[in-house]
Structures are given as C-alpha cells and as structure tokens.
Design a protein around this motif. Structure first.
Motif, PDB file in Angstrom:
ATOM      1  N   ASP A 188     -88.934  -2.995  24.720  1.00  0.00           N
ATOM      2  CA  ASP A 188     -88.977  -1.725  23.982  1.00  0.00           C
ATOM      3  C   ASP A 188     -88.944  -2.037  22.489  1.00  0.00           C
ATOM      4  N   MET A 201     -88.869  -0.295  16.618  1.00  0.00           N
ATOM      5  CA  MET A 201     -89.414   0.032  15.295  1.00  0.00           C
ATOM      6  C   MET A 201     -90.785   0.683  15.435  1.00  0.00           C
ATOM      7  N   LEU A 202     -91.667   0.081  16.212  1.00  0.00           N
ATOM      8  CA  LEU A 202     -93.029   0.594  16.335  1.00  0.00           C
ATOM      9  C   LEU A 202     -93.175   1.634  17.448  1.00  0.00           C
ATOM     10  N   ASN A 203     -92.104   1.856  18.221  1.00  0.00           N
ATOM     11  CA  ASN A 203     -92.119   2.898  19.252  1.00  0.00           C
ATOM     12  C   ASN A 203     -93.210   2.744  20.299  1.00  0.00           C
ATOM     13  N   TYR A 204     -93.255   1.574  20.906  1.00  0.00           N
ATOM     14  CA  TYR A 204     -94.160   1.388  22.040  1.00  0.00           C
ATOM     15  C   TYR A 204     -93.539   0.343  22.952  1.00  0.00           C
ATOM     16  N   GLN A 205     -94.105   0.199  24.145  1.00  0.00           N
ATOM     17  CA  GLN A 205     -93.565  -0.768  25.085  1.00  0.00           C
ATOM     18  C   GLN A 205     -94.483  -1.981  25.192  1.00  0.00           C
ATOM     19  N   PHE A 265     -84.636   1.629  32.113  1.00  0.00           N
ATOM     20  CA  PHE A 265     -85.926   1.641  31.422  1.00  0.00           C
ATOM     21  C   PHE A 265     -86.844   2.688  32.062  1.00  0.00           C
ATOM     22  N   ARG A 299     -94.666  11.761  18.949  1.00  0.00           N
ATOM     23  CA  ARG A 299     -94.931  10.932  20.121  1.00  0.00           C
ATOM     24  C   ARG A 299     -93.606  10.385  20.648  1.00  0.00           C
ATOM     25  N   GLY A 359     -90.669   8.243  21.930  1.00  0.00           N
ATOM     26  CA  GLY A 359     -90.305   6.846  22.103  1.00  0.00           C
ATOM     27  C   GLY A 359     -89.485   6.722  23.385  1.00  0.00           C
ATOM     28  N   LEU A 360     -89.183   5.488  23.759  1.00  0.00           N
ATOM     29  CA  LEU A 360     -88.479   5.294  25.027  1.00  0.00           C
ATOM     30  C   LEU A 360     -87.124   6.004  25.048  1.00  0.00           C
ATOM     31  N   GLY A 403     -97.240   4.202  12.072  1.00  0.00           N
ATOM     32  CA  GLY A 403     -97.032   3.870  13.480  1.00  0.00           C
ATOM     33  C   GLY A 403     -96.335   4.927  14.304  1.00  0.00           C
ATOM     34  N   ILE A 404     -96.015   6.067  13.722  1.00  0.00           N
ATOM     35  CA  ILE A 404     -95.385   7.106  14.521  1.00  0.00           C
ATOM     36  C   ILE A 404     -96.201   8.387  14.376  1.00  0.00           C
TER      37      ILE A 404
END
Lengths: 448, 222
Positions: free
Chosen positions: A399, A402-406, B16, B144, B146-147, B218-219
C-alpha cells in the motif's frame, strides 16, 4: 499510405499506418477514449491480419508521427542500425512473430538484433502475440546492468524498495527502508517518490539513504524520484546522487508535458556519469513509463497508447539505463479498465522493452477505481516472474500511502523468488549472508 | 532470518482485503441528491461504468441539466457545487458539515442555489458556475479512494469559472475526512481561500505563490 484486407467479401480499409496499428491493438479503454480503436472484434482481427502481411521495412519509410514535427521520431529514425536490422529485413511483421518463437532466435541473437528494431516494429509484432508468446520471447532475453549491484542476471529477481511517506518524514522513510532490507528488498534501487519536489527535501532524503548505505556497507544504489531538474540541482549542490530518475513518454509533446526533452536528458545523463559513484558499472539512469501518458497529456497524435509506450523505450535506450519500469496500472481505468487489460499491458511493455534492449521491470499495480484486485496482481506478478522481469516494486504492505495506489509488497517478491527459485542480485545476496546474524540488531539501532 | 513470516499472515491479508473492499464500495456508493437541499443535476456520463471510462463526459452537463440551469441564472459571488466524483461516500460523510460551517462565515456573500451533480468531475463546476453567473465556483467532490481513506473529500476553487479552465487556475484542499483534515479545519481554510480569491480576483498558482494550495500530484479527484 492506406491498407486494406478482405475477409469473406468484406473489405476492411485502414487509412494509414497509425490507424492500422490502433485498430490492431488488443482492446483497452484508453484507445476507446481516444476514439481510435477497432469498431468491432472482427475489424480488430482484420487489422491484425493486415499488419501480419506488412513488411518490417515499411516502418523505416512511414512514421506514425512525422519526422519533422517530433524529436522522438527523429531519434528513432536517426539511431536505427541497418546492419543489426539486416537479419530480419526481409520479414513481415507476422513472420517476425513466428521467427521470434523459434529456437534460432536465442537471447544472444535477439540482443544483437535490438538496435535494428524500431519501437513501432516491436509494438506491431506484440499486437500479433498472445500472452504465452509475450512471455516465451521475453524470457529468452537478458539485459544486465550494473551500478553497485548487478541486475538482470539469469535466475535473479531484484526489487526496488519504495519507502514513500506522505510528508517525506525521514524517520518514517527510514523505518520502511529497514523493514524492506530485513525482507531482502532493495537490490535494484532504494527509490523514494518525494511528496515535495523541493531541492532541500530531495537532498535530505538522498543523504539519509547514503548514511544508511555507508554505515552498513550495503551494496545498493539510491534515487529520489523528484523532477530531473531538481536532481540536477541536488548534484550541483554536492548531494550524493546515484541514479537519476525521470518519467518519460513516447512523443515530444508528452515529454514536454513532463517538462523534459532529449537535450535536457542528455545533460542529466552527463552530470550523473560525472558523479562516478557506480562501483561496478556505469548504468546511471532510471526511467518510468506507462501506457496512456501521451493521451492524458493530449499528446498522442492519434497513435495508440501501446505504440506510444514502445516509443518511450527509444528515448530510454539512448541512455543505457540501470532500470526502466512500466507503472502499468497506475493511470486508471480510463486507460486500462480492468485486471485483464492491466495484465496484458504489463506483459506487452515488458516484452517490448526487453526486445528493444532495455532492463525492464514492472510496477505491478492498480488503483481503487479500476476493475482489478489483488488476485489480478498475483497473476501479473507470477507471469512477469516467468517472463524474466529484472525487478518489481517492494512497497510496505503493498500500500503506497503517499501515491495512493496498490503495488507489490516485500512479501510478494519473497513469494515469487521462492516459487521460481530466483535470488536477489549477487552483491546484495552476499551482503545479506554476511550480515544475516547481526542485521536485525543493526537495523533496530538505526531507527532507534 | 528474522523469524518473521515470508508470507502475508491471514489477518494482515484480510485487513488489506477489507480496506480494498471499502474503497471499492465507496466508488459505487450511490449519490442521493435528495439529502441535499439543492438542484439535482447529471453529467453527460450515463452511469458509473461510462463515467469511469469517459472522464470527458463527466466534465460536462447532460443536455437536460444544462437546459435546467438556464432558469437559475443570476449574479452571484459564489456557487457551491457538490459532485460525487470517485467517492460519493465522501460527499455524504463530509460535504453537509463542510457546507454548513463555511456558509456560516459568508455574511454579505450572494450565494447561488446549491447544485448536486451525479457522475461529475472537477471541471463540471466550470460549466455550472458560468451558467449560474457566479464569480467563484467551489466544487466539493469525492476523491479517489485510498486503501485506508475511502471517504476523503476534495474542494476546488475556481475564480470566474468557464469551460476550458485548467487545473493550474484552481486551488485545492484535499484529504478532508475525520482522520485527515477535519471539516472544521477545512472550512476555515476554505473561507480564507475564498476571501483571498474574491479580494484579489483570481485563483490558482498566483493566489498562493508558495504552492501550498496547489492540487496535490497523484491524487486526482475526478
């Protein structure tokens, strides 16, 4: 030049080379968004059949983006090696695909061929290949690079340790690095995407990794993935810059949207080499790419996203980089809609990069609005391991906060190494063995 | 080497999966425009599947909604636009509180009717703000997911909104959620930005030369 193909009395016409390539491209949302994809499944296959009959020489006469208006096209045309091309110069795209799958096309033969192939030829042939073809051919090609570690050797799988932090907090980053090292990650590079693009914070992070590396004699190279101009300023100020990073794309206009051109990259490459920090090799550049970047900058010129991506590799190979990876699922579902599209794109990019002579890795990743999940990533990860990818990412827990992706986790790399009997880079492996007993204590002291 | 498992333990694996499940659910959470006292509008994207594939359609109004807005044209200091973006869940959790707290500051401001847009992206505020005749458009939109942040709201300010504005002409406040920037703190920040935009008659990179309020890289919110 226009093309046509008749199937069952129906004539399919394609106005020019870029249209033919776009229509022959396996389905993906980005080409739909651009309005250039095949209108039906049959039209797609008709385009693939047309492409199969196209002589490879056609790509040396007809460019998808004009020579006069794009410096990437000029780079492709001017750096083409006719002598290297000679062995396949009589083939069509379809014949190249069949030949690549023969035993005559060994890894050594393909390595010699690389300078004779253009990105468009390689993109074209990939469109005629199924997943097993993309894996089988790529697995034959080894591209080995060196700085302090050797990456890309047979039977080896390296990782980029990616310890990103939302506020660039050095303690948080150091903790993530230690976590990764303890899980045998980082032999491709320890590479931080900074939240801030400032020179000061870039230098702080570079010094942090350098202190860690020298204190514990760790054979790794570092990188802070700020804009290339920020890294150049850091070098001018005497910061310990190992690899120099930049995101690149396959058209001049898309590169302009990243704030770079070939002249600037030339300058950065020279500055990086002048640091003379590589201990066993001089591969000093690190590039990231990804399908869809040209379209998202409205700089694709009607060229499909996979061909644009392959053109980015022409830029990359000019600099004999240490590492190149496609960040395949990062851009979102408007370019690669679901797991199926992400998986195929990752394998295409890895194949195209390797065939063009690049040390390809892959950021196996996705965002939460894509139709993809961890199972899809496991599939791509496992396929890339079999295809011989040089490296994957190692992100704490998979996870990236910082960049918010997996992306892939340290444990994902351990899974793949264990499954396929692959090992880390030899220098890093030797260090792990040397310090095995004392590593946890040493690392614990480091973050205390 | 450390006695740590070389695989992801089941509890971590399921934690997760839960975080991802929540993020997925947030993307597909249905926007209930009726919960807001506002004018319900639709973008040109017909449904979530089209919205995800066609960002361009999410940036403009459907013909019916564009026609509906014509009757509301006036001269306003500010138009608040609520858009579902990539997390309608965030809109429901954060937007009502944020709107209430920021409007409490707006004495003397002429505020346009609130609009609530289904399948909207940030730039749809340009068309809506221009159609309403507002000097400033403030778009509240689901970011968007995030996890571990399925319900994060973003706010975008655009001075003199009109179709074709670029992101460099906007200011952004992001990560508005209980575990990030609270709605109270966000309302204060938004009020400061709105006041500054109105007095200097601009928004975007020039409003804050230090870049503090630039859209974060990036967000993307949509």
């Amino acid at each position: 030049m226009a093309f046509s193909h008749t199937i069952g009395g129906v004539v399919h016409r394609f106005d020019d080379l870029k249209t033919l390539l776009a229509k022959a491209s396996p389905a993906r949302s980005g080409d739909d968004l651009a309005g250039i994809s095949a209108r039906s499944a049959e039209e797609r296959v008709a385009a693939q059949m047309t492409l199969a009959d196209l002589p490879l020489r056609a790509f040396l006469e007809d460019f998808v983006i004009p020579y006069e208006s794009d410096e990437v096209t000029r780079l492709i045309a001017d750096s083409h090696d006719a002598e290297a091309f000679a062995p396949v110069s009589h083939l069509t795209v379809g014949e190249l695909r069949d030949w690549l799958l023969t035993d005559q096309a060994t890894g050594d033969v393909l390595a010699k061929l690389a300078p004779g192939l253009t990105p468009e030829m390689v993109a074209a042939v990939s469109k005629l290949m199924r997943v097993q073809d993309l894996i089988a051919v790529a697995a034959k090609i080894r591209v080995v690079t060196r700085f302090r570690t050797t990456v890309g050797l047979p039977g080896r799988l390296s990782t980029r340790l990616q310890p990103n932090h939302p506020t660039d907090d050095p303690a948080g980053i150091a903790a993530a690095i230690v976590d990764g090292l303890l899980l045998e990650s980082g032999d491709a590079v320890i590479g931080i995407n900074p939240a801030s693009d400032s020179v000061e914070s870039t230098i702080t992070l570079l010094r942090l990794i350098d202190l860690l590396r020298t204190s514990y004699s760790i054979p790794v190279q570092s990188c802070v993935l700020a804009h290339v101009t920020t890294q150049m300023e850091a070098m001018r100020r005497g910061a310990p810059v190992d690899l120099v990073f930049q995101s690149i794309a396959g058209t001049q206009a898309a590169n302009a949207s990243f704030g770079v051109d070939i002249a600037l990259l030339d300058e950065a490459w020279q500055a990086a080499r002048e640091q003379r920090r590589g201990e066993i090799g001089e591969n000093v550049m690190y590039f990231e790419t990804g399908q869809g970047s040209a379209l998202s900058a409205n700089a694709h010129h009607g060229v499909d996203q996979q061909t644009c991506e392959a053109r980015a590799y022409a830029v990359a190979r000019r600099y004999r980089p240490m590492l190149v990876n496609t960040v395949v699922g990062f851009i979102g579902p408007e370019y690669l809609y679901d797991g199926k599209q992400i998986i195929r794109a990752g394998l295409e990019d890895h194949f195209c990069g390797k065939l063009l002579g690049l040390p390809m890795g892959c950021d196996v990743c996705y965002t939460n609005h894509a139709e993809a999940d961890q199972d899809d990533m496991d599939v791509l990860l496992t396929l890339l391991g079999n295809a011989g990818a040089n490296y994957i990412m190692g992100v704490p827990g998979g996870d990236d906060i910082m960049l918010n992706y997996q992306s892939t986790s340290f444990h994902d790399a351990l899974y793949l190494r264990s499954l396929l009997g692959q090992r880390p880079a030899p220098e890093f492996e030797a260090w792990l063995q040397r310090t095995r007993g004392e590593l946890p204590g040493a690392m614990a002291r480091l973050i205390a | 080497m450390t006695g740590r498992p070389k695989f992801t333990p089941v509890r971590e694996m399921l934690a997760f999966q839960l975080a991802h499940a929540r993020a997925r659910d947030a993307v597909y959470f249905p926007l209930n425009a009726g919960e807001f006292e506002g004018v319900a509008l639709k973008s040109a994207a017909r449904d979530r599947a089209e919205y995800l594939r066609r960002p361009d359609l999410g940036r403009r109004l459907s013909d019916a909604s564009a026609a509906q807005l014509k009757a509301l044209r006036g001269r306003y200091d500010v138009a608040f636009i609520v858009a579902d973006g990539l997390s309608p869940l965030a809109v429901h959790r954060q937007a009502p509180d944020l709107l209430r707290q920021v409007t409490a500051h707006l004495e003397g401001w002429k505020i346009a009717p609130l609009t609530v847009v289904e399948q909207g992206r940030v730039a749809i505020g340009d068309e809506i703000g221009a159609a309403l005749g507002a000097s400033l458009a403030v778009v509240l939109i689901g970011e968007r997911p995030g996890l571990s942040s399925p319900d994060s709201l973003g706010v975008y300010l655009t001075w003199e909104p009109r179709a074709g504005r670029t992101d460099a002409e906007r200011n952004c406040i992001s990560n508005i959620r209980n575990e990030g920037l609270t709605t109270g703190a966000a309302a204060e920040l938004l009020w400061l930005l709105m006041s500054e935009a109105r007095s200097r008659r601009l928004s975007g990179v020039q409003l804050k030369p230090d870049g503090k309020f630039l859209p974060p890289p990036g967000i993307p919110a949509g």
